[in-house]
Design a protein around this motif. Structure first.
Motif, mmCIF file in Angstrom:
data_model
loop_
_atom_site.group_PDB
_atom_site.id
_atom_site.type_symbol
_atom_site.label_atom_id
_atom_site.label_comp_id
_atom_site.label_asym_id
_atom_site.label_seq_id
_atom_site.Cartn_x
_atom_site.Cartn_y
_atom_site.Cartn_z
ATOM 1 N N MET A 1 7.585 -4.622 7.346
ATOM 2 C CA MET A 1 6.551 -3.802 6.780
ATOM 3 C C MET A 1 5.827 -4.601 5.692
ATOM 4 O O MET A 1 6.454 -5.156 4.812
ATOM 5 N N ASN A 2 4.538 -4.542 5.766
ATOM 6 C CA ASN A 2 3.779 -5.257 4.747
ATOM 7 C C ASN A 2 3.227 -4.264 3.733
ATOM 8 O O ASN A 2 3.402 -3.049 3.853
ATOM 9 N N ASP A 3 2.557 -4.789 2.751
ATOM 10 C CA ASP A 3 2.044 -3.951 1.667
ATOM 11 C C ASP A 3 1.040 -2.920 2.163
ATOM 12 O O ASP A 3 0.985 -1.795 1.652
ATOM 13 N N GLU A 4 0.263 -3.327 3.131
ATOM 14 C CA GLU A 4 -0.757 -2.416 3.668
ATOM 15 C C GLU A 4 -0.115 -1.225 4.366
ATOM 16 O O GLU A 4 -0.514 -0.074 4.182
ATOM 17 N N GLU A 5 0.902 -1.449 5.151
ATOM 18 C CA GLU A 5 1.609 -0.374 5.850
ATOM 19 C C GLU A 5 2.307 0.551 4.854
ATOM 20 O O GLU A 5 2.338 1.770 5.015
ATOM 21 N N VAL A 6 2.881 -0.046 3.828
ATOM 22 C CA VAL A 6 3.547 0.746 2.795
ATOM 23 C C VAL A 6 2.524 1.622 2.091
ATOM 24 O O VAL A 6 2.758 2.812 1.832
ATOM 25 N N ALA A 7 1.351 1.066 1.786
ATOM 26 C CA ALA A 7 0.303 1.837 1.116
ATOM 27 C C ALA A 7 -0.167 2.986 2.005
ATOM 28 O O ALA A 7 -0.401 4.107 1.527
ATOM 29 N N VAL A 8 -0.288 2.744 3.311
ATOM 30 C CA VAL A 8 -0.716 3.790 4.241
ATOM 31 C C VAL A 8 0.337 4.888 4.295
ATOM 32 O O VAL A 8 0.021 6.088 4.251
ATOM 33 N N ARG A 9 1.607 4.491 4.357
ATOM 34 C CA ARG A 9 2.677 5.498 4.407
ATOM 35 C C ARG A 9 2.732 6.307 3.107
ATOM 36 O O ARG A 9 2.941 7.517 3.126
ATOM 37 N N ILE A 10 2.559 5.658 1.999
ATOM 38 C CA ILE A 10 2.569 6.371 0.711
ATOM 39 C C ILE A 10 1.412 7.369 0.662
ATOM 40 O O ILE A 10 1.577 8.495 0.190
ATOM 41 N N ALA A 11 0.247 6.954 1.179
ATOM 42 C CA ALA A 11 -0.902 7.857 1.210
ATOM 43 C C ALA A 11 -0.610 9.050 2.115
ATOM 44 O O ALA A 11 -0.934 10.200 1.776
ATOM 45 N N GLU A 12 0.026 8.800 3.250
ATOM 46 C CA GLU A 12 0.392 9.900 4.166
ATOM 47 C C GLU A 12 1.392 10.830 3.503
ATOM 48 O O GLU A 12 1.298 12.058 3.616
#
Length: 104
Positions: A1-12
């Motif tokens: 998992m990269n930072d972008e995916e983590v940011a998307v999941r946090i937003a979700e």
């Protein structure tokens, strides 16, 4: 998992948490409404109990009022019967006394 995916999941997750907060607020309002309804039903039940007791008391008083004329009628019949018997007895006694006086 990269930072972008983590940011998307946090937003979700943030959106889901917001949705859950909204649903929780709605449930709390519904719970308050249900509690108010339960209290109203309890108060209504107490009022109904009080009304039932009062109605029973009124029924007893009404029964007494309905029985009063019958009691008066029975008393009048007893008085009339006693008067008639007394008059007949008095007449018989007077007749017997007159008859006895004629033979003496």
């Amino acid at each position: 998992m990269n930072d972008e995916e983590v940011a998307v999941r946090i937003a979700e997750y943030g959106k889901e948490i917001g949705s859950l907060k909204h649903r929780t607020t709605d449930l709390e309002e519904q719970q308050k409404s249900i509690q108010e309804l339960a209290m109203s039903v309890k108060e209504l039940a107490l009022n109904m109990k009080t009304m039932m007791e009062e109605q029973k008391k009124q029924g007893d008083r009404l029964q007494k009022l309905e029985n009063e004329p019958a009691e008066r009628w029975n008393s009048a019949k007893k008085t009339a019967f006693t008067t008639i018997i007394s008059v007949i007895s008095g007449a018989l006694a007077t007749g017997l006394i007159f008859m006895a006086a004629q033979y003496l």
